[in-house]
Design a protein around this motif. Structure first.
Motif, PDB file in Angstrom:
ATOM      1  N   ARG A   2      12.900  10.392  -3.982  1.00 33.28           N
ATOM      2  CA  ARG A   2      11.502  10.708  -4.239  1.00 33.28           C
ATOM      3  C   ARG A   2      10.768   9.441  -4.643  1.00 33.28           C
ATOM      4  O   ARG A   2      11.097   8.811  -5.648  1.00 33.28           O
ATOM      5  N   LEU A   3       9.786   9.039  -3.843  1.00 30.03           N
ATOM      6  CA  LEU A   3       8.972   7.884  -4.173  1.00 30.03           C
ATOM      7  C   LEU A   3       8.038   8.224  -5.331  1.00 30.03           C
ATOM      8  O   LEU A   3       7.433   9.294  -5.359  1.00 30.03           O
ATOM      9  N   LEU A   4       7.917   7.271  -6.280  1.00 31.63           N
ATOM     10  CA  LEU A   4       7.070   7.483  -7.441  1.00 31.63           C
ATOM     11  C   LEU A   4       5.851   6.565  -7.440  1.00 31.63           C
ATOM     12  O   LEU A   4       4.762   6.986  -7.832  1.00 31.63           O
ATOM     13  N   ARG A   5       6.019   5.311  -6.994  1.00 33.18           N
ATOM     14  CA  ARG A   5       4.927   4.347  -7.068  1.00 33.18           C
ATOM     15  C   ARG A   5       5.095   3.299  -5.968  1.00 33.18           C
ATOM     16  O   ARG A   5       6.221   2.938  -5.614  1.00 33.18           O
ATOM     17  N   LEU A   6       3.952   2.832  -5.446  1.00 29.88           N
ATOM     18  CA  LEU A   6       3.934   1.786  -4.421  1.00 29.88           C
ATOM     19  C   LEU A   6       2.854   0.785  -4.786  1.00 29.88           C
ATOM     20  O   LEU A   6       1.727   1.167  -5.118  1.00 29.88           O
ATOM     21  N   ARG A   7       3.215  -0.517  -4.715  1.00 24.43           N
ATOM     22  CA  ARG A   7       2.243  -1.579  -4.982  1.00 24.43           C
ATOM     23  C   ARG A   7       2.435  -2.681  -3.947  1.00 24.43           C
ATOM     24  O   ARG A   7       3.561  -3.127  -3.705  1.00 24.43           O
ATOM     25  N   VAL A  18      -2.973  -3.574  -4.415  1.00 24.47           N
ATOM     26  CA  VAL A  18      -3.273  -2.147  -4.234  1.00 24.47           C
ATOM     27  C   VAL A  18      -2.075  -1.365  -4.757  1.00 24.47           C
ATOM     28  O   VAL A  18      -0.937  -1.625  -4.369  1.00 24.47           O
ATOM     29  N   GLU A  19      -2.337  -0.406  -5.641  1.00 26.37           N
ATOM     30  CA  GLU A  19      -1.250   0.360  -6.258  1.00 26.37           C
ATOM     31  C   GLU A  19      -1.528   1.853  -6.115  1.00 26.37           C
ATOM     32  O   GLU A  19      -2.661   2.307  -6.320  1.00 26.37           O
ATOM     33  N   ILE A  20      -0.492   2.597  -5.725  1.00 24.97           N
ATOM     34  CA  ILE A  20      -0.564   4.052  -5.608  1.00 24.97           C
ATOM     35  C   ILE A  20       0.483   4.630  -6.549  1.00 24.97           C
ATOM     36  O   ILE A  20       1.673   4.349  -6.411  1.00 24.97           O
ATOM     37  N   ARG A  21       0.032   5.429  -7.503  1.00 30.05           N
ATOM     38  CA  ARG A  21       0.923   5.966  -8.522  1.00 30.05           C
ATOM     39  C   ARG A  21       0.987   7.488  -8.426  1.00 30.05           C
ATOM     40  O   ARG A  21       0.206   8.120  -7.722  1.00 30.05           O
ATOM     41  N   ASP A  22       1.930   8.053  -9.164  1.00 34.51           N
ATOM     42  CA  ASP A  22       2.052   9.510  -9.347  1.00 34.51           C
ATOM     43  C   ASP A  22       2.144  10.238  -8.010  1.00 34.51           C
ATOM     44  O   ASP A  22       1.436  11.218  -7.762  1.00 34.51           O
ATOM     45  N   LEU A  41       0.643   0.696   4.762  1.00 36.28           N
ATOM     46  CA  LEU A  41       1.426   1.170   3.621  1.00 36.28           C
ATOM     47  C   LEU A  41       2.816   1.620   4.071  1.00 36.28           C
ATOM     48  O   LEU A  41       3.825   1.331   3.412  1.00 36.28           O
ATOM     49  N   VAL A  42       2.875   2.324   5.207  1.00 39.25           N
ATOM     50  CA  VAL A  42       4.177   2.759   5.722  1.00 39.25           C
ATOM     51  C   VAL A  42       5.017   1.549   6.106  1.00 39.25           C
ATOM     52  O   VAL A  42       6.227   1.495   5.844  1.00 39.25           O
ATOM     53  N   ARG A  43       4.382   0.550   6.739  1.00 37.05           N
ATOM     54  CA  ARG A  43       5.115  -0.668   7.107  1.00 37.05           C
ATOM     55  C   ARG A  43       5.628  -1.390   5.858  1.00 37.05           C
ATOM     56  O   ARG A  43       6.732  -1.960   5.867  1.00 37.05           O
ATOM     57  N   ALA A  44       4.864  -1.365   4.780  1.00 36.90           N
ATOM     58  CA  ALA A  44       5.291  -2.017   3.547  1.00 36.90           C
ATOM     59  C   ALA A  44       6.542  -1.340   2.984  1.00 36.90           C
ATOM     60  O   ALA A  44       7.490  -2.014   2.549  1.00 36.90           O
ATOM     61  N   GLU A  76       8.921   2.089  -6.750  1.00 34.89           N
ATOM     62  CA  GLU A  76       9.688   2.808  -7.761  1.00 34.89           C
ATOM     63  C   GLU A  76      10.032   4.177  -7.187  1.00 34.89           C
ATOM     64  O   GLU A  76       9.153   4.853  -6.623  1.00 34.89           O
ATOM     65  N   PHE A  77      11.299   4.585  -7.306  1.00 37.64           N
ATOM     66  CA  PHE A  77      11.712   5.868  -6.757  1.00 37.64           C
ATOM     67  C   PHE A  77      12.908   6.389  -7.533  1.00 37.64           C
ATOM     68  O   PHE A  77      13.546   5.668  -8.308  1.00 37.64           O
ATOM     69  N   GLU A  78      13.175   7.693  -7.328  1.00 33.14           N
ATOM     70  CA  GLU A  78      14.333   8.337  -7.932  1.00 33.14           C
ATOM     71  C   GLU A  78      15.363   8.625  -6.852  1.00 33.14           C
ATOM     72  O   GLU A  78      15.011   9.077  -5.760  1.00 33.14           O
ATOM     73  N   TRP A  79      16.615   8.347  -7.155  1.00 32.92           N
ATOM     74  CA  TRP A  79      17.708   8.593  -6.208  1.00 32.92           C
ATOM     75  C   TRP A  79      18.883   9.146  -6.993  1.00 32.92           C
ATOM     76  O   TRP A  79      19.430   8.486  -7.875  1.00 32.92           O
ATOM     77  N   GLN A  80      19.238  10.414  -6.704  1.00 32.55           N
ATOM     78  CA  GLN A  80      20.351  11.089  -7.369  1.00 32.55           C
ATOM     79  C   GLN A  80      20.191  11.058  -8.883  1.00 32.55           C
ATOM     80  O   GLN A  80      21.123  10.791  -9.642  1.00 32.55           O
ATOM     81  N   GLY A  81      18.946  11.326  -9.335  1.00 35.99           N
ATOM     82  CA  GLY A  81      18.674  11.419 -10.759  1.00 35.99           C
ATOM     83  C   GLY A  81      18.554  10.095 -11.485  1.00 35.99           C
ATOM     84  O   GLY A  81      18.444  10.081 -12.717  1.00 35.99           O
ATOM     85  N   VAL A  82      18.589   8.957 -10.767  1.00 41.55           N
ATOM     86  CA  VAL A  82      18.519   7.628 -11.378  1.00 41.55           C
ATOM     87  C   VAL A  82      17.213   6.960 -10.950  1.00 41.55           C
ATOM     88  O   VAL A  82      16.794   7.069  -9.797  1.00 41.55           O
ATOM     89  N   HIS A  83      16.545   6.286 -11.889  1.00 41.64           N
ATOM     90  CA  HIS A  83      15.295   5.590 -11.614  1.00 41.64           C
ATOM     91  C   HIS A  83      15.582   4.205 -11.027  1.00 41.64           C
ATOM     92  O   HIS A  83      16.340   3.427 -11.604  1.00 41.64           O
TER      93      HIS A  83
END
Length: 350
Positions: A2-7, A18-22, A41-44, A76-83
């Motif tokens: 699950r993606l959480l944040r992109l900058r 440019v930052e996308i949060r939440d 953004l997808v390419r990034a 920033e993302f979550e993978w198998q419950g780990v940040h």
């Protein structure tokens, strides 16, 4: 995952950070006009996962006309419950940092750790391609590339076969093509190929179903009307039995009911008048909003024109600055010629 944040920063059209949060779980929709940066953004994100930070194949990330830029992506993302936190910088001051919970990795170790845990690999040199992405590559279908899915499946085949068995080979073989052709033939018996509308037996069954639903609705309506009539008859018989001895009480009761209904009607009229006023206010507000929207659209067009003019002016300045050494050399040469001529004139005057 699950993606959480992109900058992103200094990446294609996004020269400033440019930052996308939440980001929400599931599907996050990005809407905007053409050339607004959605594909960037997808390419990034794709570059952060699949491109080596040392690779020269990330040159397409550089803003146009700015060879000194250092495109950077932070995820920033979550993978198998780990940040997880991943940071990459390309082309200039190259680096890669990876945080997995409390653990930290840098450089090649960070990239190898990322590839190891997510199940893909990085190229030895050059840009990343489909054969390096493994199973995660099946999740990256860009616009206009859906027909190339079979290549991604072929590259991910060994892992998929170990997980799903040899049935994957049947899907990718000629037997799979025959199965697909058979399914398409069976589907053509039920749906048209061009529009996907029901046809044949399926269309007839749907028509019969609609007729049955219509008949059922009619029967339900008739049953409800019959029950209302039966209830009304019973009520009339009861009222008749009560009114046989004192009929005037019935008229008084009816008059009271009529007065109550009249009061209700008057209340409805007042409410309708208030609603009409509210409707006028809403229409006026809607027109005001449309006017503002049109003004915003004009301002946006003017802003785009100014951006284009600014970019053209910047390009012209760059060209003039590049030509300045030649002009300075010509000026120095002309000054030298002028000084020589002035010396000769002085000599001639003497």
């Amino acid at each position: 995952m699950r993606l959480l944040r992109l900058r992103v920063e200094q990446l294609r059209r996004f020269r400033e950070p440019v930052e996308i949060r939440d980001l929400e779980p599931g599907i996050n929709l990005f809407a905007g006009p053409n050339e607004s940066g959605k594909s960037t953004l997808v390419r990034a994100i794709r570059a952060a996962f699949f491109e080596r930070f040392k690779s020269s194949g990330a040159g397409d990330l550089q803003p146009w006309g700015d060879t000194s830029a250092a495109p950077s992506v932070e995820l920033e993302f979550e993978w198998q419950g780990v940040h997880w936190k991943l940071s990459k910088r390309f082309l200039r001051q190259k680096r890669c940092d990876l945080e997995i919970g409390t653990r930290r990795f840098n450089g090649d170790e960070a990239e190898e750790k990322l590839a190891e845990l997510l199940g893909y690999q990085f190229p030895g040199k050059g840009p990343s391609k489909a054969q390096h992405w493994g199973v995660p590559g099946l999740l990256w279908i860009e616009q206009g590339e859906g027909q190339a899915l079979s290549d991604s499946v072929a590259h991910a085949g060994p892992y998929l076969k170990s997980a799903l068995g040899e049935s994957l080979g049947d899907l990718a073989s000629s037997a799979g093509d025959a199965l697909i052709a058979r399914v398409e033939a069976e589907r053509a018996k039920l749906l048209t190929a061009s529009t996907g509308r029901p046809t044949g037996e399926y269309a007839e069954i749907l028509r019969q179903h609609e007729d049955a639903v219509a008949r059922l609705t009619t029967l339900d309506r008739d049953i409800a009307a019959y029950r209302q009539q039966v209830d009304r008859l019973a009520e009339l018989r009861r009222l008749r039995g009560e009114d046989e001895g004192r009929p005037w009480e019935t008229y008084r009761r009816q008059a009271a009911e009529a007065q109550t209904k009249l009061t209700e009607v008057q209340g409805w009229r007042q409410a309708r008048a208030h609603e009409a006023q509210d409707l006028e206010h809403c229409v006026a507000s809607q027109q005001h909003g449309r006017d503002q929207q049109a003004a915003y659209a004009r301002q946006h067009q003017e802003l785009e024109q100014r951006v284009r003019e600014r970019d053209a002016t910047g390009l012209r300045i760059t060209e003039l600055q590049a030509d300045r050494p030649r002009i300075d050399a010509q000026v120095e040469q002309a000054q030298a010629v002028y000084r020589t001529a002035e010396a000769r004139l002085t000599t001639a005057r003497r």
